[in-house]
Scaffold this motif. Structure first.
Motif, PDB file in Angstrom:
ATOM      1  N   PHE A  10       0.851  -1.145   0.035  1.00  0.00           N
ATOM      2  CA  PHE A  10      -0.163   0.092   0.048  1.00  0.00           C
ATOM      3  C   PHE A  10       0.992   1.494   0.051  1.00  0.00           C
ATOM      4  O   PHE A  10       0.593   2.398  -0.713  1.00  0.00           O
ATOM      5  CB  PHE A  10      -0.876  -0.049   1.347  1.00  0.00           C
ATOM      6  CG  PHE A  10      -2.213  -1.033   0.934  1.00  0.00           C
ATOM      7  CD1 PHE A  10      -2.936  -0.499   0.234  1.00  0.00           C
ATOM      8  CD2 PHE A  10      -2.166  -2.116   1.949  1.00  0.00           C
ATOM      9  CE1 PHE A  10      -4.348  -1.516  -0.140  1.00  0.00           C
ATOM     10  CE2 PHE A  10      -3.440  -2.798   1.777  1.00  0.00           C
ATOM     11  CZ  PHE A  10      -4.294  -2.580   0.747  1.00  0.00           C
ATOM     12  N   TYR A  28      -5.318  -5.279   6.453  1.00  0.00           N
ATOM     13  CA  TYR A  28      -5.178  -5.381   5.174  1.00  0.00           C
ATOM     14  C   TYR A  28      -3.625  -5.539   4.924  1.00  0.00           C
ATOM     15  O   TYR A  28      -2.761  -4.475   5.222  1.00  0.00           O
ATOM     16  CB  TYR A  28      -5.570  -4.505   4.116  1.00  0.00           C
ATOM     17  CG  TYR A  28      -7.102  -4.407   4.163  1.00  0.00           C
ATOM     18  CD1 TYR A  28      -8.132  -5.141   5.035  1.00  0.00           C
ATOM     19  CD2 TYR A  28      -7.679  -3.635   3.256  1.00  0.00           C
ATOM     20  CE1 TYR A  28      -9.297  -5.020   4.918  1.00  0.00           C
ATOM     21  CE2 TYR A  28      -9.106  -3.457   3.188  1.00  0.00           C
ATOM     22  CZ  TYR A  28      -9.766  -4.242   4.172  1.00  0.00           C
ATOM     23  OH  TYR A  28     -11.294  -4.229   3.797  1.00  0.00           O
ATOM     24  N   THR A  30      -1.595  -6.505   1.974  1.00  0.00           N
ATOM     25  CA  THR A  30      -1.210  -6.230   0.560  1.00  0.00           C
ATOM     26  C   THR A  30      -2.511  -5.814  -0.261  1.00  0.00           C
ATOM     27  O   THR A  30      -3.449  -6.423   0.105  1.00  0.00           O
ATOM     28  CB  THR A  30      -0.490  -7.405  -0.286  1.00  0.00           C
ATOM     29  OG1 THR A  30      -1.312  -8.692  -0.105  1.00  0.00           O
ATOM     30  CG2 THR A  30       0.786  -7.808   0.698  1.00  0.00           C
ATOM     31  N   GLN A  35      -7.146  -3.107  -6.422  1.00  0.00           N
ATOM     32  CA  GLN A  35      -6.360  -2.037  -5.573  1.00  0.00           C
ATOM     33  C   GLN A  35      -5.178  -1.592  -6.261  1.00  0.00           C
ATOM     34  O   GLN A  35      -4.987  -0.340  -6.260  1.00  0.00           O
ATOM     35  CB  GLN A  35      -6.255  -2.346  -4.255  1.00  0.00           C
ATOM     36  CG  GLN A  35      -7.716  -2.494  -3.486  1.00  0.00           C
ATOM     37  CD  GLN A  35      -7.786  -3.456  -2.351  1.00  0.00           C
ATOM     38  OE1 GLN A  35      -6.766  -3.637  -1.770  1.00  0.00           O
ATOM     39  NE2 GLN A  35      -8.864  -3.572  -1.625  1.00  0.00           N
ATOM     40  N   THR A  54     -17.257  -9.363  -7.801  1.00  0.00           N
ATOM     41  CA  THR A  54     -17.702  -8.860  -6.548  1.00  0.00           C
ATOM     42  C   THR A  54     -16.414  -9.771  -5.670  1.00  0.00           C
ATOM     43  O   THR A  54     -15.835 -10.670  -6.068  1.00  0.00           O
ATOM     44  CB  THR A  54     -18.840  -9.349  -6.009  1.00  0.00           C
ATOM     45  OG1 THR A  54     -18.980 -10.736  -6.189  1.00  0.00           O
ATOM     46  CG2 THR A  54     -20.080  -8.511  -6.610  1.00  0.00           C
ATOM     47  N   GLY A  55     -15.878  -9.119  -4.424  1.00  0.00           N
ATOM     48  CA  GLY A  55     -15.310  -9.768  -3.722  1.00  0.00           C
ATOM     49  C   GLY A  55     -13.702  -9.470  -3.902  1.00  0.00           C
ATOM     50  O   GLY A  55     -12.860 -10.133  -3.349  1.00  0.00           O
ATOM     51  N   THR A  56     -13.529  -8.715  -5.018  1.00  0.00           N
ATOM     52  CA  THR A  56     -12.199  -8.208  -5.141  1.00  0.00           C
ATOM     53  C   THR A  56     -11.411  -7.188  -4.509  1.00  0.00           C
ATOM     54  O   THR A  56     -10.449  -6.818  -4.677  1.00  0.00           O
ATOM     55  CB  THR A  56     -12.066  -8.218  -6.622  1.00  0.00           C
ATOM     56  OG1 THR A  56     -13.025  -7.327  -6.980  1.00  0.00           O
ATOM     57  CG2 THR A  56     -12.156  -9.656  -7.413  1.00  0.00           C
ATOM     58  N   GLY A  57     -12.323  -6.231  -3.569  1.00  0.00           N
ATOM     59  CA  GLY A  57     -11.894  -5.342  -2.768  1.00  0.00           C
ATOM     60  C   GLY A  57     -11.963  -4.141  -3.744  1.00  0.00           C
ATOM     61  O   GLY A  57     -11.144  -3.210  -3.443  1.00  0.00           O
ATOM     62  N   LYS A  58     -13.059  -3.713  -4.379  1.00  0.00           N
ATOM     63  CA  LYS A  58     -13.162  -2.451  -5.255  1.00  0.00           C
ATOM     64  C   LYS A  58     -13.396  -1.459  -4.284  1.00  0.00           C
ATOM     65  O   LYS A  58     -13.159  -0.308  -4.286  1.00  0.00           O
ATOM     66  CB  LYS A  58     -14.323  -2.862  -6.110  1.00  0.00           C
ATOM     67  CG  LYS A  58     -14.146  -3.842  -7.175  1.00  0.00           C
ATOM     68  CD  LYS A  58     -15.187  -3.596  -8.487  1.00  0.00           C
ATOM     69  CE  LYS A  58     -16.519  -4.297  -8.031  1.00  0.00           C
ATOM     70  NZ  LYS A  58     -16.127  -5.842  -7.884  1.00  0.00           N
ATOM     71  N   THR A  59     -14.095  -1.555  -3.140  1.00  0.00           N
ATOM     72  CA  THR A  59     -14.547  -0.456  -2.378  1.00  0.00           C
ATOM     73  C   THR A  59     -13.127   0.336  -1.901  1.00  0.00           C
ATOM     74  O   THR A  59     -13.121   1.679  -2.012  1.00  0.00           O
ATOM     75  CB  THR A  59     -15.132  -0.990  -0.944  1.00  0.00           C
ATOM     76  OG1 THR A  59     -16.197  -1.752  -1.331  1.00  0.00           O
ATOM     77  CG2 THR A  59     -15.963   0.333  -0.463  1.00  0.00           C
ATOM     78  N   ASP A 313     -22.026  -9.256   2.171  1.00  0.00           N
ATOM     79  CA  ASP A 313     -20.492  -9.496   2.335  1.00  0.00           C
ATOM     80  C   ASP A 313     -20.330 -10.062   3.880  1.00  0.00           C
ATOM     81  O   ASP A 313     -20.173  -9.198   4.746  1.00  0.00           O
ATOM     82  CB  ASP A 313     -19.725  -8.239   2.185  1.00  0.00           C
ATOM     83  CG  ASP A 313     -18.300  -8.328   2.238  1.00  0.00           C
ATOM     84  OD1 ASP A 313     -17.853  -9.536   2.404  1.00  0.00           O
ATOM     85  OD2 ASP A 313     -17.634  -7.383   2.964  1.00  0.00           O
ATOM     86  N   ALA A 342     -12.186 -12.503  -0.242  1.00  0.00           N
ATOM     87  CA  ALA A 342     -10.875 -11.960  -0.092  1.00  0.00           C
ATOM     88  C   ALA A 342      -9.710 -12.985   0.326  1.00  0.00           C
ATOM     89  O   ALA A 342      -8.916 -13.051   1.301  1.00  0.00           O
ATOM     90  CB  ALA A 342     -10.790 -10.721   0.851  1.00  0.00           C
TER      91      ALA A 342
HETATM   92  P1  ADP Z   1     -16.291  -5.867  -3.957  1.00  0.00           P
HETATM   93  O1  ADP Z   1     -16.820  -4.575  -3.860  1.00  0.00           O
HETATM   94  O2  ADP Z   1     -15.084  -6.017  -4.893  1.00  0.00           O
HETATM   95  O3  ADP Z   1     -17.017  -6.977  -3.989  1.00  0.00           O
HETATM   96  P2  ADP Z   1     -15.285  -5.300  -1.431  1.00  0.00           P
HETATM   97  O4  ADP Z   1     -14.670  -4.184  -1.415  1.00  0.00           O
HETATM   98  O5  ADP Z   1     -16.506  -5.476  -0.614  1.00  0.00           O
HETATM   99  O6  ADP Z   1     -15.178  -5.951  -2.612  1.00  0.00           O
HETATM  100  O7  ADP Z   1     -14.059  -6.256  -0.444  1.00  0.00           O
HETATM  101  C1  ADP Z   1     -14.419  -7.608  -0.185  1.00  0.00           C
HETATM  102  C2  ADP Z   1     -13.929  -8.115   1.116  1.00  0.00           C
HETATM  103  O8  ADP Z   1     -12.381  -8.079   1.004  1.00  0.00           O
HETATM  104  C3  ADP Z   1     -14.166  -7.218   2.336  1.00  0.00           C
HETATM  105  O9  ADP Z   1     -14.546  -7.989   3.502  1.00  0.00           O
HETATM  106  C4  ADP Z   1     -12.959  -6.312   2.539  1.00  0.00           C
HETATM  107  O10 ADP Z   1     -12.899  -5.997   3.894  1.00  0.00           O
HETATM  108  C5  ADP Z   1     -12.045  -7.308   2.158  1.00  0.00           C
HETATM  109  N1  ADP Z   1     -10.780  -6.790   1.788  1.00  0.00           N
HETATM  110  C6  ADP Z   1     -10.546  -5.609   0.850  1.00  0.00           C
HETATM  111  N2  ADP Z   1      -9.352  -5.278   0.400  1.00  0.00           N
HETATM  112  C7  ADP Z   1      -8.731  -5.962   1.294  1.00  0.00           C
HETATM  113  C8  ADP Z   1      -7.260  -6.310   1.309  1.00  0.00           C
HETATM  114  N3  ADP Z   1      -6.259  -5.758   0.730  1.00  0.00           N
HETATM  115  N4  ADP Z   1      -6.581  -7.216   2.414  1.00  0.00           N
HETATM  116  C9  ADP Z   1      -7.643  -7.875   2.734  1.00  0.00           C
HETATM  117  N5  ADP Z   1      -8.830  -8.227   2.810  1.00  0.00           N
HETATM  118  C10 ADP Z   1      -9.489  -6.975   1.904  1.00  0.00           C
END
Ligand code: ADP
Ligand code: MG
Length: 605
Positions: A10, A28, A30, A35, A54-59, A313, A342
């Motif tokens: 990061f 988190y 890495t 991201q 989904t589940g790839t950490g887009k937020t 989630d 994740a």
């Molecule tokens: P998406 O929007 O792509 O579906 P989310 O942003 O909801 O994914 O993230 C999915 C999960 O992964 C969440 O529980 C989040 O806290 C976790 N997460 C996101 N980034 C990381 C990271 N770099 N390392 C570990 N966990 C992460």
């Protein structure tokens, strides 16, 4: 994450110190691929189109860099995020709040339909730095003048394709036409339908395109299986059997209709499982309560429709059961994406009836992944498990419960009925406690599958028949991983073995076809080379993966499993790959150096 590129941190991406501290505190380690690629573009002021499942950490991919740009001295919305549903708006808003922990005085507000305007107006008036909302409600607030966009710096469309599907496209355009000229936009979507592309072309300025393929990532973290079942009652029985022998953290079960969510949840609760239902009819407040209980582990099984589970989630979901097959492959991907979040491990089980086999093929084609068949645990395995639990309950009750009242009563009873043994008394009490439902299943009942007469799990003899032509040759019974479900006929197996292993068909003994596997008798002293060839041999598109049929892997169906598993282990079958490898090694030692006694060159009698 990526296997050969050096993993960036990061810190490398240029995030602020305070954000780095927050990431450290939430654990988190890495950045995820999306991201890694989005954060620097957004920090550099570029517009971004991000495509990922989904589940790839887009937020965090958009929130971290865009939060770093917020000026806390300006008490007005600088970041606006549109999300398709209330649930997602709340979820994203919570995530934003978490990521902004290091920013003193920062405020984010979720706004969505169904909540009173008052609740939303007060914070808006007081001043918030970021707003996360559903398109319709955001539009309303802009119209009313309660949401002012003059200070907006960045705008995010989260799950754009989902919003399109829900009919929000005009609302989205309406909002986008009203954001300031000088702004930064990030658009995220799992898929890129044309309409979304057009929106991007119209509103985004020279966007950087970030595409993350997650198919293979899903493949390594989610183990996918299917199970052939027919009829409603069979499905319920199949589900109960799986629940009885599977160790899981939390499970989500997908069904087709709202009524079924409730029905199934009632049936499972009646059978002693902790289950609850969510569907589109359930009120928001109740829904939030249910999901909270589920998150906290007060409920372990959630039965849901596709719509109700959208965006859910819950990291503790370890199993997804597709009780009713999804309508298309995309929904399948969304459903199983509820687990394996994740990088965690997850398991997905799909119930398929014979009529639905085509959908199974479609799903396999679209996801470019083979879904492995599993057999249901046999009555015998279930019974073993129930007996184990029965005994464990006795011990636990003796150790942990206050028995004084019953001790007194039982001892009075015993004194009055001296001729009755302790065992008899205990057995009578156990029967009372058990109620009407018998403790054990009948082990003679036919199992599941197409042809029930052929699937009597308990009656597959492991001993091989002797050969008609050569009764003196000792034979062994093997199990191969093709069966009725692969439309295999004995001739296919015979032909494949004869051709691939160059084995004279007279030395191939009895072949029996079952739903998920078949047995074949082959000469006992089969050399390692031949065994290896047969493992790789493909029949009707499936590898034989031949193993010796011992009593152990004869019973093999769904077994209990440990919580922490090794990726390669068969997760549902007791005869997991590791067991098989064991068998093969045994054979290898025994078989090395022996001459084939049954090759074509062997003189015939
Ligand atoms: P998406 O929007 O792509 O579906 P989310 O942003 O909801 O994914 O993230 C999915 C999960 O992964 C969440 O529980 C989040 O806290 C976790 N997460 C996101 N980034 C990381 C990271 N770099 N390392 C570990 N966990 C992460
Ligand atoms: Mg998301």
């Amino acid at each position: 994450m990526s296997d050969n590129k050096p993993q960036s941190t990061f810190k490398d991406l240029g995030l602020s110190e305070s954000t780095l501290k927050v990431l450290d505190s939430i654990g988190y380690e890495t950045p995820s691929p999306i991201q890694e690629q989005c954060i620097s573009h957004l920090l550099n002021g570029n517009d971004v189109i991000g495509q990922a499942q989904t589940g790839t950490g887009k937020t965090a991919a958009f929130a971290l860099p865009l939060l770093d740009k917020i000026d806390l001295n300006i008490n007005a919305p600088q970041l606006l995020i549109l999300a398709p549903t209330r649930e997602l708006a709340i979820q994203v808003s919570e995530a934003v709040q978490t990521y902004a922990r290091g920013m003193k005085g920062f405020h984010v507000l979720p706004i969505y339909g169904g909540q009173s305007y008052d609740v939303q107006l007060r914070p808006l008036k007081r001043g918030v730095h970021a707003v996360v909302g559903t398109p319709g409600r955001v539009m309303d607030h802009i119209k009313k003048g309660t949401l002012k966009l003059d200070n907006l710096q960045s705008f995010v469309l989260d799950e754009a394709d989902e919003m399109l599907k829900m009919g929000f496209i005009d609302d989205i355009k309406w909002v986008m036409e009203r954001i300031p000229e000088k702004r930064q936009i990030a658009l995220f979507s799992a898929t890129m339908p044309n309409v979304i592309k057009k929106v991007a072309e119209k509103f985004l300025n020279n966007p950087k395109i970030v595409k993350v393929k997650t198919k293979t990532e899903t493949a390594t973290t989610i183990s996918q299986k299917y199970c052939l079942v027919g009829g409603l009652q069979q499905k319920l029985d199949a589900l109960t059997r799986i629940l009885e022998v599977t160790t899981f953290d939390a499970m989500i079960i997908f069904v087709r209709t709202k009524t079924l969510t409730v029905e199934l949840s009632e049936k499972l609760s009646a059978r002693g499982f902790s289950a609850d239902a969510i569907n589109g009819d359930i009120q928001q407040s109740q829904r939030e309560r249910i999901i909270n209980n589920y998150k906290k582990g007060k409920v372990d099984i959630l039965i849901a429709t596709d719509v109700a589970a959208r965006g859910l989630d819950v990291p503790r979901i370890s199993h997804v059961v597709n009780y009713d097959i999804p309508q298309d492959a995309e929904s399948y991907v969304h459903r199983i994406g509820r687990t394996g979040r994740a990088g965690r491990e997850g398991e997905a089980i799909l119930f398929v009836s014979h009529r639905e086999r085509r959908m199974l093929n479609t799903i396999e084609r679209v996801t470019r992944q083979k879904i492995e068949p599993i057999e249901l645990p046999s009555a015998k395995i279930i019974n073993e498990k129930r007996i184990e639990t029965f005994k464990k309950n006795i011990t636990e009750t003796i150790n942990n419960k206050d028995l004084s009242v019953f001790e007194k009563l039982v001892s009075e009873f015993q004194q009055a009925n001296e001729e009755t043994s302790h065992i008899k008394i205990a057995a009578a009490l156990a029967l009372i406690a058990q109620g009407n439902e018998p403790l054990l299943l009948s082990e003679n009942e036919p199992s599941f599958g197409r042809d029930q007469t052929q699937t009597q799990e308990k009656t597959i003899p492991t001993k091989a028949d002797t050969l008609k032509g050569f009764p003196q040759i000792p034979m062994k019974r093997y199990k191969v991983e093709v069966g009725n479900n692969n439309n295999v006929k004995p001739g296919n197996i015979l032909g494949a073995i004869a051709n691939e292993a160059d084995m004279d068909s007279e030395y191939i003994g009895s072949i029996q076809i079952f739903d998920n596997f078949s047995t074949v008798d082959l000469p006992d002293e089969m050399p390692d080379e031949v065994f290896k060839i047969l493992q790789k041999t493909i029949v009707n598109g499936n590898r034989l993966n031949i193993v010796e049929l011992t009593d152990k892997n004869n019973k093999a169906t769904i077994g209990t499993r440990k919580k922490k598993r090794n990726h390669n282990k068969g997760k549902f079958a007791r005869s997991g790959r590791n067991d098989r490898r064991g068998d093969k090694d045994d054979r290898r030692n025994g078989g090395r150096g022996r001459k084939p006694k049954f090759s074509r060159s062997r003189p015939k009698k």
